[in-house]
Design an enzyme around this catalytic site. Structure first.
Site, PDB file in Angstrom:
ATOM      1  CB  ILE B  90      -1.018   0.022   1.164  1.00 26.93           C
ATOM      2  CG1 ILE B  90      -0.319  -0.240   2.491  1.00 26.93           C
ATOM      3  CG2 ILE B  90      -2.129  -0.986   0.930  1.00 26.93           C
ATOM      4  CD1 ILE B  90      -1.277  -0.207   3.683  1.00 26.93           C
ATOM      5  CD  GLU B  92       7.511   0.094  -2.705  1.00 23.64           C
ATOM      6  OE1 GLU B  92       8.552   0.215  -2.030  1.00 23.64           O
ATOM      7  OE2 GLU B  92       7.180  -0.934  -3.297  1.00 23.64           O
ATOM      8  N   GLY B  93       7.977   4.019   0.847  1.00 20.56           N
ATOM      9  CA  GLY B  93       8.466   5.284   1.370  1.00 20.56           C
ATOM     10  C   GLY B  93       9.968   5.258   1.489  1.00 20.56           C
ATOM     11  N   GLY B  94      10.498   6.357   2.000  1.00 25.53           N
ATOM     12  CA  GLY B  94      11.928   6.470   2.152  1.00 25.53           C
ATOM     13  C   GLY B  94      12.493   5.356   3.021  1.00 25.53           C
ATOM     14  CB  VAL B  98       3.439   0.595   3.978  1.00 25.88           C
ATOM     15  CG1 VAL B  98       2.411   0.339   5.060  1.00 25.88           C
ATOM     16  CG2 VAL B  98       4.412   1.672   4.390  1.00 25.88           C
ATOM     17  CE  LYS B 114       6.902   3.234   7.005  1.00 26.26           C
ATOM     18  NZ  LYS B 114       6.672   4.567   7.515  1.00 26.26           N
ATOM     19  CG  ASP B 207       8.889  11.341   9.423  1.00 24.65           C
ATOM     20  OD1 ASP B 207       9.070  12.429   8.835  1.00 24.65           O
ATOM     21  OD2 ASP B 207       8.897  10.246   8.846  1.00 24.65           O
TER      22      ASP B 207
END
Lengths: 200, 867
Positions: B90, B92-94, B98, B114, B207
């Protein structure tokens, strides 16, 4: 400097003396190492107590976290030498072991009410919590191991009770990582078969 | 004697060989030494069978922290994570990927999982998470998505399990829905509420950015914000921070746009709650202007050092200025090169359109107070930002109500509460603003000494401040200690604490009280009053009700003198007093005080709806205590309606309101309707807390009672048992809640005709209540009565007699025991003696009971009507 300065007022920030003790211990002063133990022990008990107070669900001393937190509190972010760091973790491993075992003894005494069945040894393989009984048996087997192989036993203490990784354990004992792994494998197998033999 | 060193070296050599070759090697090494051979064989077998033996530190909950040795290095796909089935990617992050996942045990539910990308020190990340896990677990707020678990994948990467939030990212949601400025501000208030809650529990987010703020819109017209990823930034970044600037880049690559100046400072490690205040400011900036204080293009084209410098040193244009510049830059561009796409102006128009206005309207709306609010959040020096997230929320509410805000135009000085302005000690300022929170209590203690010194001399004060800044490391540690400490205080503010836990908290409260009594705050009456009120709350949580009442009274006296008898603060003091009395079982007195509080709250120019609802709730409960269900019901229905209302803050009351209304209905015999409410409450709390929580246990206990009331005995028993188990696990065995459920289970056994388990449960329950409350307490007496009944049924009349006599003696002169109860006790004694065949004693006790008939009228008030 006035007299009162030398007393550990409230004991809140003892990082100075601790680092000195660590250095002394690292340079081979046995009495410094001996003095270290109670300080680290007190700190760990304090942390453990604080943690248990937040922890409504039974007893969940997180040995690794406690030891590392104690390290941060006593040493802070000061750069200490590897040797000193190793001394700290030696002291911490011993202290942590004592705390856990004292606690397990106490709890074993209190809890023995038939409300908890003794867990068969195999179940340890699950990630179930270690019961006080299991911890006590482990401790007993560690004592036995220490009699036949001191180095393997100290690796167990550092890895298991102080939660050090292979790299840190190697540095603490000034041996290679490969040796740590080999010794650990031996210690683990030895303790496992010892406990199995016991429970049969 | 076994030659262990030989055994060991053979063993160590053999385990490095493939299985198939071991047999031969064993023969070769051991020769005909059968003893060594047996020992090596036993070890090899143990080695193969040991599985995860000792792979984890001796700590029940740290299954995630298993050392890496011995873990088979077999590549596994990430669809295999213990206890979770991965469904979809669901995000894609730094930091990683996830997944939406299905948790199988202990509860089946959808979660977000995650997985942190490779390159992090798994052990450290998990350790950091573990060290904060308990703090995180304290968070419970409708706008906070809980972090449920953490662990290590088979590939050795850390993962975090979070409540699954089916929503849209905040900024995307606002734009899609074309939310007005006010619509956006309302959502930001919810974000502030979530952050405030976290801060109160000692959690800093670190964050905050649109990607971590989700909006769930179920179409009811009240979108709900969910802030995700609490605790994760710390777990991941902590190590970077600890290792110094070299690895700071890893952290910076995260989200420089939302990063506070102190986070961008490589030498800085004392990140505190004010970093979140800054990030909230960036979020607010973005929500209203559609742009960032420092644009991503600018930042990301720079090197690390330059990014740090910009964030730390450059002042971004205030929001309205940014909007103006966007308009102008376009104009300049168009003049110079006609025919060029006027993209900036177009973008500005688009931004305005998404807010339901044109560019000029937007500029006008933003210019002035919104500018000031944003810029106060974005202050480089964190001491000049808002003190708390709730301050931002309050400020935004003021703005939306067209009231003057507290922030002022930059450079014109800051309007702070006037008694703060007199002494600009940062500590004191912090103290004043946060005393309203229980959290501040400890801060207050730490700061008291310093604040006093600071008042004496402004220079000294500045030195203190500087020294404080320099002493960042120890401050960070102190902050940690305070957090830990604070949890105790928070926990103890709840009456559901075990008796043992109270010791240290009590000591802390007493120390605080001693300091206040010694006049530490005598020049600051309003602070003194606030601190006393906080102390009253803690004392009440510690079940020291008399002392709590006394402190509430002192606080009230101060408030009355300073602010007049009708001030909201005076109402708060009455409310606190009433709450303590209610807990002490003095329902009538509590009712009087709560009514005073309520009338003060209601007569404010701007009534605080939450305070009113909270007060009504408590008032209704005192009525229930007095058996006046008719009076209580409409109040509780009002509170329920309010708690279900649209605003995020309001729903804080929700679980309590649902539960209370259900209890009331049950008390009225409307078991089926009550069941519906309790099931709702169970659902809400299960979703919120997963398997275990004090409130959930309460809901379950009540649900079981409502089932029992409908005669669904078979359904009720397992629910009671679940409640009991949960309470024992949560509170230990010596706790009133455990005793209560034991009593309830006993009653069910009794109804089912199962006397032995009934009696056993009652005995345990009675023991607990007696040791905690003593005999002369309504709850203890209730259980005592039950046990007497059961003993009577079992014809154990002598023991019943002993119990009843003791109860009557204890209750007879106790002020808090109702006359009806005393009368009933005497009447039961009469019955008992008659049953034993002692008619004389029976008659005597009946007379004793009858004595109470003539007295009830004169009992509550000593005032006799004049003839």
């Amino acid at each position: 400097m006035s007299d009162s300065d030398t007393t550990a007022a409230g004991g809140s920030d003892a990082s100075g003396p601790v680092t000195q003790l660590l250095d002394a211990a690292a340079s081979g002063k046995a009495e410094a190492a001996a003095q270290l133990f109670p300080i680290v022990y007190d700190q760990l008990v304090l942390l453990a107590r604080a943690q248990m107070q937040h922890e409504a669900v039974g007893h969940t001393l997180q040995a690794t976290a406690l030891v590392h937190e104690a390290y941060l509190r006593l040493i802070g972010s000061e750069q200490v030498s590897w040797a000193s760091r190793a001394q700290f973790f030696h002291a911490a491993a011993n202290a942590m072991r004592k705390i856990l075992i004292d606690y397990a003894r106490k709890r074993g005494r209190l809890k023995r009410g038939g409300d908890r069945q003794r867990v068969p040894f195999e179940v340890l393989e699950q990630k179930a919590e270690s019961t006080p009984d299991e911890l006590l048996s482990l401790d007993a087997s560690l004592d036995q191991l220490e009699k036949i192989d001191e180095r393997a036993a100290s690796i167990v203490k550092l890895r298991f009770f102080a939660g050090l990784g292979v790299e840190d354990t190697a540095a603490a004992l000034n041996i290679s990582e490969r040796t740590v792994k080999r010794e650990w494998a031996f210690a683990r197998a030895w303790m496992f078969q010892f406990l199995q033999a016991e429970s049969e | 004697m076994t030659d262990w060193s030989r055994v060991k070296s053979i063993f160590q050599e053999l385990i490095e060989l493939p299985q198939a070759e071991r047999g031969d090697a064993l023969g070769a090494h051991c020769g005909d030494d059968a003893e060594v051979r047996r020992a090596v064989e036993a070890l090899l077998e143990a080695h193969d069978r040991a599985g995860s033996f000792m792979q984890q530190p001796p700590t029940p909950q740290v299954d995630a922290v298993s050392p890496d040795i011995g873990v088979p290095d077999v590549p596994l796909t990430e669809t295999q994570i213990d206890g979770y089935r991965l469904l979809d990617v669901i995000g894609e992050g730094g930091y990683g990927t996830v997944y939406k996942a299905q948790q199988e045990t202990p509860v089946r539910r959808e979660v977000a999982l995650k997985v942190i990308k490779a390159g992090m020190d798994t052990h450290e990340v998990i350790r950091r998470f573990e060290s904060e896990r308990q703090t995180l677990a304290l968070m419970s707020h409708p706008n906070v998505a809980g972090v449920l678990d953490a662990g290590t994948t088979a590939q050795g990467r850390p993962y975090f399990v979070m409540e699954f939030v089916d929503g849209r990212m905040l900024t995307a949601y606002c734009d899609e829905k074309r939310l007005s400025i006010n619509g956006r501000l309302n959502l930001l208030i919810q974000v502030c509420d979530a952050i405030q809650h976290a801060h109160q529990k000692g959690v800093i987010h670190r964050d905050i950015k649109p990607g971590n703020v989700m909006v769930v819109d179920d179409g009811t017209g009240s979108p709900r914000v969910k802030v995700i990823d609490f605790g994760i930034a710390k777990a991941i970044e902590g190590q970077a921070a600890e290792r110094g600037p070299a690895t700071m880049q890893g952290m910076l690559i995260g989200t420089p746009e939302y990063m506070s100046p102190e986070q961008a400072d490589p030498g800085r490690v004392d990140i505190d709650t004010r970093t979140d205040i800054y990030s909230l400011g960036v979020l607010l900036y973005e929500l209203i202007t559609g742009t960032l204080p420092f644009s991503s293009n600018t930042l990301r084209s720079k090197g690390l050092a330059e990014i740090q410098r910009i964030v730390r040193e450059e002042t971004p244009p205030r929001p309205s200025r940014r909007l103006t510049v966007m308009g102008q830059s376009q104009a300049v561009e168009r003049d110079r090169q006609s025919g060029t796409e006027p993209h900036v102006q177009q973008r500005l128009n688009e931004i305005a359109r998404k807010r339901g206005m044109d560019a000029r309207e937007l500029r006008r709306r933003v210019s002035g107070e919104l500018d000031w609010i944003v810029m106060k959040c974005l202050e480089k020096e964190r001491g000049r930002r808002y003190e708390s997230a709730s301050d931002i929320a309050a400020e935004i509410r003021r703005f939306m109500r067209n009231e003057p805000v507290q922030a002022g135009p930059p450079g014109a000085g800051y309007r702070v509460a006037k008694f703060v302005r007199r002494h600009r000690s940062p500590v004191l300022a912090a103290l004043v603003t946060v005393v309203a929170l229980v959290a501040s209590f400890v801060l207050a203690l730490v700061g008291l000494q310093r604040a006093t010194a600071a008042r004496r001399d402004a220079d000294v004060q500045r030195d203190v401040a500087r020294q404080k800044a320099e002493d960042a490391q120890s401050a960070a540690r102190r902050a940690e200690a305070i957090n830990a400490f604070l949890q105790d205080i928070l926990a103890s503010a709840d009456p559901r604490v075990s008796a043992q836990k109270d010791l240290t908290v009590r000591a802390a409260v007493e120390r605080a009280l001693a300091q206040v009594d010694a006049g530490e705050l005598k020049d600051e009456p309003l602070i003194e009053a606030a601190v006393r009120l906080t102390i009253a709350r803690s004392l009440s949580g510690l079940a020291d009700y008399d002392a709590a009442v006394a402190q509430a009274d002192r606080a009230r006296a101060i408030y009355e003198e300073a602010l007049g008898p009708k001030a909201a603060e005076v109402g708060r003091a009455w409310h606190q007093r009433g709450s303590a009395e209610k807990l002490a079982g003095q329902a009538a007195a509590a009712e009087g005080d709560l009514r005073r509080a309520l009338s003060i709250f209601e007569s404010q120019d701007e009534p605080d709806a939450l305070a009113i609802a909270g007060c009504r709730n408590d008032l209704a409960l005192t009525m229930v205590d007095q058996g006046r269900l008719d009076d209580a019901e409409p109040l509780l229905r009002e509170v329920y309606a309010f708690a279900m209302g649209p605003l995020g803050t309001r729903t804080e009351l929700q679980p309590e309101a649902v539960n209370n209304l259900g209890s009331l209905l049950m008390a009225r015999g409307a078991f089926a309707e009550a069941e519906r409410f309790f099931r709702e409450a169970v659902e809400v709390n299960e979703a919120r807390h997963g398997g275990q929580h004090p409130n959930l246990a309460t809901n379950l206990d009540n649900l079981a009672q409502s089932l029992q009331g409908q005669g669904k005995h078979d359904d009720a028993l397992p629910v009671f048992e679940r409640a009991l188990k949960m309470r024992r696990a949560l509170f230990g065995n010596e706790h009133p809640d455990v005793a209560t459920t034991l009593h309830n289970v006993a009653v069910l056994h009794y109804v089912r005709g199962e006397l032995p388990p009934c009696e056993a449960a009652l005995r345990e329950s009675l023991d607990i209540f007696r040791s905690i409350y003593g005999l002369a307490h309504a709850d203890t007496l209730t259980v005592n009565d039950s046990l007497v009944s059961v003993l009577g049924t079992a014809r154990k009349l002598d023991e019943a007699e002993t119990l009843l006599l003791a109860a009557y003696r204890a209750a007879k002169d106790a002020a808090d025991i109702t006359v009806a109860r005393k009368k009933a006790l005497a009447a039961r004694l009469a019955q008992l003696y008659n049953a034993k065949g002692d008619a004389a004693a029976g008659t005597q006790w009946q007379q004793e009971a009858d004595r109470y008939i003539t007295q009830p009228a004169s009992q509550p008030t000593s005032e006799a009507p004049p003839e």
